[in-house]
Design a protein around this motif. Structure first.
Motif, mmCIF file in Angstrom:
data_model
loop_
_atom_site.group_PDB
_atom_site.id
_atom_site.type_symbol
_atom_site.label_atom_id
_atom_site.label_comp_id
_atom_site.label_asym_id
_atom_site.label_seq_id
_atom_site.Cartn_x
_atom_site.Cartn_y
_atom_site.Cartn_z
ATOM 1 N N MET A 1 0.844 -1.201 0.000
ATOM 2 C CA MET A 1 0.000 0.000 0.000
ATOM 3 C C MET A 1 0.875 1.246 0.000
ATOM 4 O O MET A 1 1.841 1.334 0.764
ATOM 5 N N GLN A 2 0.563 2.222 -0.847
ATOM 6 C CA GLN A 2 1.331 3.450 -0.907
ATOM 7 C C GLN A 2 1.180 4.247 0.387
ATOM 8 O O GLN A 2 0.187 4.119 1.105
ATOM 9 N N GLU A 3 2.190 5.083 0.654
ATOM 10 C CA GLU A 3 2.198 5.868 1.882
ATOM 11 C C GLU A 3 1.887 7.331 1.573
ATOM 12 O O GLU A 3 2.335 7.875 0.563
ATOM 13 N N LEU A 4 1.134 7.949 2.469
ATOM 14 C CA LEU A 4 0.701 9.331 2.282
ATOM 15 C C LEU A 4 0.817 10.081 3.604
ATOM 16 O O LEU A 4 0.467 9.551 4.665
ATOM 17 N N LEU A 5 1.301 11.302 3.541
ATOM 18 C CA LEU A 5 1.375 12.184 4.697
ATOM 19 C C LEU A 5 0.172 13.120 4.666
ATOM 20 O O LEU A 5 -0.084 13.785 3.660
ATOM 21 N N TYR A 6 -0.561 13.169 5.769
ATOM 22 C CA TYR A 6 -1.767 13.984 5.870
ATOM 23 C C TYR A 6 -1.603 14.926 7.057
ATOM 24 O O TYR A 6 -1.450 14.480 8.204
ATOM 25 N N LEU A 7 -1.607 16.226 6.800
ATOM 26 C CA LEU A 7 -1.428 17.237 7.836
ATOM 27 C C LEU A 7 -2.712 18.046 7.971
ATOM 28 O O LEU A 7 -3.213 18.608 6.989
ATOM 29 N N VAL A 8 -3.225 18.107 9.195
ATOM 30 C CA VAL A 8 -4.509 18.763 9.467
ATOM 31 C C VAL A 8 -4.352 19.679 10.671
ATOM 32 O O VAL A 8 -3.700 19.309 11.652
ATOM 33 N N HIS A 9 -4.957 20.846 10.620
ATOM 34 C CA HIS A 9 -4.776 21.816 11.706
ATOM 35 C C HIS A 9 -5.548 21.467 12.963
ATOM 36 O O HIS A 9 -5.300 22.045 14.028
ATOM 37 N N ARG A 10 -6.491 20.522 12.878
ATOM 38 C CA ARG A 10 -7.267 20.089 14.046
ATOM 39 C C ARG A 10 -7.604 18.624 13.869
ATOM 40 O O ARG A 10 -7.945 18.193 12.768
ATOM 41 N N ILE A 11 -7.504 17.839 14.935
ATOM 42 C CA ILE A 11 -7.754 16.404 14.852
ATOM 43 C C ILE A 11 -9.057 16.131 14.091
ATOM 44 O O ILE A 11 -10.096 16.717 14.406
ATOM 45 N N PRO A 12 -9.019 15.268 13.078
ATOM 46 C CA PRO A 12 -10.195 15.046 12.242
ATOM 47 C C PRO A 12 -11.216 14.078 12.844
ATOM 48 O O PRO A 12 -11.668 13.141 12.192
ATOM 49 N N PHE A 13 -11.572 14.323 14.077
ATOM 50 C CA PHE A 13 -12.588 13.534 14.765
ATOM 51 C C PHE A 13 -12.874 14.187 16.111
ATOM 52 O O PHE A 13 -11.950 14.734 16.714
#
Length: 422
Positions: A1-13
């Motif tokens: 599976m390919q790897e992806l970096l995901y950056l979010v300013h607030r926890i997505p939950f």
């Protein structure tokens, strides 16, 4: 599976407010196709309890505590660095170090950044394909805020608008693609930054139409025999606070003259003091946090969205439409939503227009046709699957990578180039 970096300013939950709804559905979708490495901030103590749920969707994770008060003080450093205050607000050495480590040690070929403030962490990310979801044009929102304030805050907000727009343009030039929450938002950014127009697109927010279904049975939270207007949303968010305060004091009071038994319920977590004060007015209830907003939508006579400051798509409008409710919205709340005024919802331009339309609807007692049309519009145009397919297409576009680019890259230390202001 390919790897992806995901950056979010607030926890997505949990997906209980606008940005979290979008960032969560992005994470859930990405986790089906990638090993997602998530870096994010937590600015609400209650959200630490949700880490297990989020980690289940991720590979490596980095959660950083963000104190809003400390972040506001830190952001003042931007005044001396000719930077938008947004950047130092979301700047953290430990998160930068984690990003550097992930990019050095993992085979990351895709990076998705959620909101402009997080782009600073991958300003030098080697060969990885970078996509930013700006969501809204935040710089324009700051200009709207400036119009409501007096000196010195109006100057600070205009400054933030100007510098943040410059930064948004720079990010769009450096990244491979940029998305917004609606076609209208994307078109506006193309006009502001025509040099990057070919990189700019959009994907709409969706609605879980099964979850927000009028067919489900919900307990009635309202007093029997009353006509109730409802507003839903995070009640510590400035635009929502302004909306309910304006509606309560300038519109609802006029409605009560004609319909003295009508009630207005403000439903949402963390109500600001200005919102709590409204509960002292006749006919107004401020609920605070509720376990489920659907009963309040299902049993309301009408939903209102009187926003005067708004960008992008209002989830509150789509959720009410999915519940087959008639929504009376301001033009600002309607931006980015594809719906026919007069058939699928109603648009009110001013205080008198709001009051007149609401009184007419409540007196007519005939509201089913428009509600059914509203839900049909949501089913047709606002599914998450349709929107997220656009994101997947952007991330999966092939890249030509040179031999030099294929070697491991060490991310340059952003803090040195930014005046070491963490």
């Amino acid at each position: 599976m390919q790897e992806l970096l995901y950056l979010v300013h607030r926890i997505p939950f949990p997906p209980d407010k606008g940005d979290k709804i979008r960032s969560y559905h992005l994470l859930k979708h990405l986790s089906r196709h990638y090993r997602v490495h998530l870096g994010t901030f937590i600015d609400d103590e209650k959200d630490w309890s949700h880490l297990p749920k989020v980690k289940d969707l991720c590979g490596e994770t980095c959660f950083v505590n963000l104190s809003p008060k400390a972040a506001r003080l830190r952001s003042l450093g931007g005044l001396f660095l000719q930077q938008p205050l947004t950047l130092p607000y979301y700047r953290d050495r430990s998160l930068q170090a984690w990003v550097n480590s992930v990019l050095e040690t993992r085979s990351v070929r895709n990076i998705l950044v959620f909101s402009s403030g997080m782009a600073q962490y991958v300003s030098h990310a080697g060969p990885a394909r970078r996509v930013i979801d700006f969501v809204d044009i935040d710089s324009d929102k700051w200009m709207q805020y400036a119009a409501t304030k007096s000196w010195p805050m109006d100057w600070i907000y205009r400054r933030e608008s100007r510098l943040l727009l410059s930064y948004e343009k720079r990010v769009a030039r450096e990244f491979d693609a940029a998305t917004f929450v609606s076609e209208a938002e994307a078109d506006l950014f193309k006009r502001l930054a025509p040099e990057v127009a070919t990189k700019v697109t959009y994907f709409n927010n969706g609605v879980d139409a099964d979850y927000f279904s009028p067919q489900n049975i919900y307990p009635n939270p309202y007093a029997t025999g009353t006509d109730t207007l409802v507003f839903t949303g995070a009640m510590d968010y400035w635009a929502n606070v302004d909306a309910v305060d304006w509606f309560a004091r300038s519109i609802f009071s006029a409605i009560r003259v004609h319909l003295p038994n009508v009630e207005f319920h403000i439903v949402g977590a963390r109500p600001a003091a200005r919102v709590m004060a409204l509960s002292a007015l006749p006919g107004i209830t401020v609920t605070g946090s509720v376990p489920d907003i659907r009963p309040y939508l299902a049993h309301a006579s009408l939903a209102v969205a009187p926003l005067r400051i708004a960008r992008g798509i209002q989830n509150k409008v789509l959720e009410a439409m999915a519940m087959a409710k008639i929504v009376i919205a301001s033009p600002q709340a309607m931006e980015g939503i594809c719906a026919v005024s007069g058939q699928e919802l109603l648009v009110a331009d001013n205080e008198d227009d709001f009051a007149h339309q609401i009184i007419t609807l409540l007196q007519s007692k005939s509201r089913r046709t428009m509600g059914r049309a509203a839900r049909a519009r949501v089913l047709k145009d606002y599914s998450w699957e349709k929107g997220l397919a656009r994101v997947e297409a952007l991330l999966s576009q092939p890249q030509v990578i040179s031999a030099d680019e294929a070697r491991p890259h060490v991310l340059q230390n952003h803090f040195k180039s930014a005046g070491d202001a963490a």
